[in-house]
Design a protein around this motif. Structure first.
Motif, PDB file in Angstrom:
ATOM      1  N   ALA A  44       0.849  -1.203   0.000  1.00 21.54           N
ATOM      2  CA  ALA A  44       0.000   0.000   0.000  1.00 21.54           C
ATOM      3  C   ALA A  44       0.882   1.249   0.000  1.00 21.54           C
ATOM      4  N   GLN A  45       1.999   1.154   0.705  1.00 19.36           N
ATOM      5  CA  GLN A  45       2.911   2.307   0.783  1.00 19.36           C
ATOM      6  C   GLN A  45       3.518   2.620  -0.593  1.00 19.36           C
ATOM      7  N   SER A  46       3.885   1.561  -1.337  1.00 24.51           N
ATOM      8  CA  SER A  46       4.461   1.781  -2.674  1.00 24.51           C
ATOM      9  C   SER A  46       3.418   2.355  -3.625  1.00 24.51           C
ATOM     10  N   VAL A  47       2.187   1.851  -3.526  1.00 21.50           N
ATOM     11  CA  VAL A  47       1.120   2.375  -4.389  1.00 21.50           C
ATOM     12  C   VAL A  47       0.908   3.864  -4.089  1.00 21.50           C
ATOM     13  N   LYS A  48       0.913   4.191  -2.788  1.00 21.57           N
ATOM     14  CA  LYS A  48       0.717   5.589  -2.383  1.00 21.57           C
ATOM     15  C   LYS A  48       1.851   6.461  -2.935  1.00 21.57           C
ATOM     16  N   LYS A  49       3.064   5.934  -2.862  1.00 20.86           N
ATOM     17  CA  LYS A  49       4.220   6.677  -3.384  1.00 20.86           C
ATOM     18  C   LYS A  49       4.039   6.957  -4.872  1.00 20.86           C
ATOM     19  N   MET A  50       3.734   5.899  -5.635  1.00 17.92           N
ATOM     20  CA  MET A  50       3.606   6.080  -7.085  1.00 17.92           C
ATOM     21  C   MET A  50       2.483   7.063  -7.410  1.00 17.92           C
ATOM     22  N   ARG A  51       1.353   6.889  -6.718  1.00 10.56           N
ATOM     23  CA  ARG A  51       0.220   7.793  -6.985  1.00 10.56           C
ATOM     24  C   ARG A  51       0.590   9.243  -6.720  1.00 10.56           C
ATOM     25  N   SER A  52       1.483   9.450  -5.750  1.00  7.11           N
ATOM     26  CA  SER A  52       1.828  10.843  -5.432  1.00  7.11           C
ATOM     27  C   SER A  52       3.072  11.294  -6.202  1.00  7.11           C
ATOM     28  N   GLY A  53       3.500  10.489  -7.175  1.00 10.60           N
ATOM     29  CA  GLY A  53       4.569  10.945  -8.078  1.00 10.60           C
ATOM     30  C   GLY A  53       5.969  10.718  -7.562  1.00 10.60           C
ATOM     31  N   VAL A  54       6.120   9.792  -6.608  1.00 17.14           N
ATOM     32  CA  VAL A  54       7.453   9.494  -6.064  1.00 17.14           C
ATOM     33  C   VAL A  54       7.912   8.130  -6.591  1.00 17.14           C
ATOM     34  N   PRO A  55       9.083   8.064  -7.256  1.00 25.25           N
ATOM     35  CA  PRO A  55       9.523   6.774  -7.791  1.00 25.25           C
ATOM     36  C   PRO A  55       9.858   5.783  -6.677  1.00 25.25           C
ATOM     37  N   LEU A  56       9.676   4.513  -6.957  1.00 22.15           N
ATOM     38  CA  LEU A  56      10.050   3.480  -5.992  1.00 22.15           C
ATOM     39  C   LEU A  56      11.575   3.397  -5.908  1.00 22.15           C
ATOM     40  N   THR A  57      12.052   3.012  -4.725  1.00 18.63           N
ATOM     41  CA  THR A  57      13.493   2.823  -4.516  1.00 18.63           C
ATOM     42  C   THR A  57      13.819   1.333  -4.652  1.00 18.63           C
ATOM     43  N   ALA A 119      -0.158   8.670 -20.366  1.00 18.63           N
ATOM     44  CA  ALA A 119      -1.033   9.848 -20.290  1.00 18.63           C
ATOM     45  C   ALA A 119      -2.446   9.517 -20.743  1.00 18.63           C
ATOM     46  N   ALA A 120      -2.565   8.481 -21.578  1.00 19.76           N
ATOM     47  CA  ALA A 120      -3.891   8.126 -22.118  1.00 19.76           C
ATOM     48  C   ALA A 120      -4.713   7.283 -21.146  1.00 19.76           C
ATOM     49  N   ARG A 121      -4.157   6.954 -19.981  1.00 19.71           N
ATOM     50  CA  ARG A 121      -4.939   6.177 -18.983  1.00 19.71           C
ATOM     51  C   ARG A 121      -4.831   6.872 -17.621  1.00 19.71           C
ATOM     52  N   PRO A 122      -5.466   8.068 -17.502  1.00 18.26           N
ATOM     53  CA  PRO A 122      -5.291   8.908 -16.322  1.00 18.26           C
ATOM     54  C   PRO A 122      -5.782   8.291 -15.018  1.00 18.26           C
ATOM     55  N   ALA A 123      -6.678   7.317 -15.075  1.00 16.42           N
ATOM     56  CA  ALA A 123      -7.200   6.757 -13.814  1.00 16.42           C
ATOM     57  C   ALA A 123      -6.207   5.770 -13.192  1.00 16.42           C
ATOM     58  N   HIS A 124      -5.173   5.409 -13.913  1.00 15.23           N
ATOM     59  CA  HIS A 124      -4.215   4.400 -13.457  1.00 15.23           C
ATOM     60  C   HIS A 124      -3.336   4.951 -12.337  1.00 15.23           C
ATOM     61  N   LEU A 125      -2.808   4.050 -11.485  1.00 16.44           N
ATOM     62  CA  LEU A 125      -2.001   4.491 -10.340  1.00 16.44           C
ATOM     63  C   LEU A 125      -0.710   5.190 -10.746  1.00 16.44           C
ATOM     64  N   PHE A 126      -0.240   4.962 -11.970  1.00 17.63           N
ATOM     65  CA  PHE A 126       1.095   5.428 -12.339  1.00 17.63           C
ATOM     66  C   PHE A 126       1.008   6.742 -13.112  1.00 17.63           C
ATOM     67  N   PRO A 127       1.552   7.843 -12.557  1.00 14.02           N
ATOM     68  CA  PRO A 127       1.433   9.138 -13.237  1.00 14.02           C
ATOM     69  C   PRO A 127       2.489   9.319 -14.333  1.00 14.02           C
ATOM     70  N   VAL A 128       2.162  10.125 -15.317  1.00 18.04           N
ATOM     71  CA  VAL A 128       3.066  10.346 -16.451  1.00 18.04           C
ATOM     72  C   VAL A 128       4.381  10.992 -15.989  1.00 18.04           C
ATOM     73  N   SER A 129       4.320  11.722 -14.897  1.00 19.46           N
ATOM     74  CA  SER A 129       5.536  12.391 -14.389  1.00 19.46           C
ATOM     75  C   SER A 129       6.611  11.387 -13.969  1.00 19.46           C
ATOM     76  N   LEU A 130       6.228  10.144 -13.761  1.00 15.28           N
ATOM     77  CA  LEU A 130       7.205   9.137 -13.314  1.00 15.28           C
ATOM     78  C   LEU A 130       7.837   8.342 -14.464  1.00 15.28           C
ATOM     79  N   VAL A 131       7.389   8.596 -15.687  1.00 18.52           N
ATOM     80  CA  VAL A 131       7.901   7.779 -16.798  1.00 18.52           C
ATOM     81  C   VAL A 131       9.417   7.961 -16.949  1.00 18.52           C
ATOM     82  N   ALA A 132       9.900   9.188 -16.822  1.00 21.33           N
ATOM     83  CA  ALA A 132      11.354   9.425 -16.995  1.00 21.33           C
ATOM     84  C   ALA A 132      12.153   8.583 -16.002  1.00 21.33           C
ATOM     85  N   SER A 133      11.645   8.450 -14.770  1.00 20.52           N
ATOM     86  CA  SER A 133      12.391   7.686 -13.752  1.00 20.52           C
ATOM     87  C   SER A 133      12.448   6.206 -14.106  1.00 20.52           C
TER      88      SER A 133
END
Ligand SMILES: Nc1ncnc2c1ncn2[C@@H]1O[C@H](COP(=O)(O)OP(=O)(O)O)[C@@H](O)[C@H]1O
Ligand SMILES: O=C(O)[C@H](O)[C@@H](O)[C@H](O)[C@H](O)COP(=O)(O)O
Length: 180
Positions: A44-57, A119-133
């Motif tokens: 749950a913590q990792s999902v929360k991180k990704m949703r808030s735009g923080v890459p996993l370590t 970007a074409a699936r905005p409801a998904h947990l993974f934000p576009v801002s994290l793609v570069a990471s």
């Protein structure tokens, strides 16, 4: 070569948006083995991180890979298709320890293509801002044994056919590149 008595064990890997889930479900069905969606096992913590735009370590992913390794071992008698980003070699090696000879299908695409798909699936947990990471973490698996590298922009029909042929007919030594 995978014979009828030897079950297929595959990981469909790559960055967010490359098509792991789409191809994984098709391959599991075509090969007659269960599908394991790696994203279903993030904490749950990792999902929360990704949703808030923080890459996993590495540490976040280590505990996730431990869970996935156990899930793979529970399926030793059936085989399975696992969808998992498996971006770094050490992550793939972690899974290989659970299932020696585990094979990986790498879906390759460019950062721009991945951004467009995410970007074409905005409801998904993974934000576009994290793609570069994801691309920063990605280590190309092509020099590793048991890896099939495919163009993620090919049609799902042809990708599925390439994977099924690779599993059923066998692989030459080293990584295989299949043109779209
Ligand atoms: N080969 C493909 N060609 C065109 N679109 C695809 C292909 N594979 C997946 N997609 C689309 O790209 C998006 C991301 O696919 P998905 O399977 O969710 O990727 P991942 O599980 O790697 O994040 C989805 O909208 C999906 O429909
Ligand atoms: O290692 C990671 O950073 C994550 O596994 C990451 O890759 C994410 O979970 C998915 O890629 C997002 O979900 P999709 O794979 O379905 O895009």
């Amino acid at each position: 070569m995978t014979t009828s008595s030897e079950k297929a064990f595959l990981v469909i890997m790559g960055v967010a948006g490359c098509g792991k889930s789409s191809l994984g479900s098709r391959c599991a069905q075509a090969l007659g083995v269960p599908l394991l969606e790696g994203d279903d096992f993030h904490s749950a913590q990792s999902v929360k991180k990704m949703r808030s735009g923080v890459p996993l370590t590495d540490a976040d992913r280590h505990s996730w890979l431990d869970v996935l390794a156990k899930e793979l071992q529970l399926r030793l008698s059936t085989g399975c298709v696992l969808t998992c980003s498996a971006l770094r070699q050490r992550y793939r090696d972690h899974l290989r320890q659970a299932v020696p000879g585990l094979r990986f299908v790498f879906l390759a695409l460019t950062p721009a293509q991945a951004r467009e798909r995410v970007a074409a699936r905005p409801a998904h947990l993974f934000p576009v801002s994290l793609v570069a990471s994801q691309f920063e973490a990605l280590e190309d698996p092509c020099s590793e044994p048991g890896v099939l590298s495919l163009d993620a922009t090919a049609s799902l029909e042809s990708l599925e056919a390439d994977v099924v042929r690779w599993v059923r007919v066998g692989e030459p030594d080293g990584p295989v590149e299949v043109a779209p």
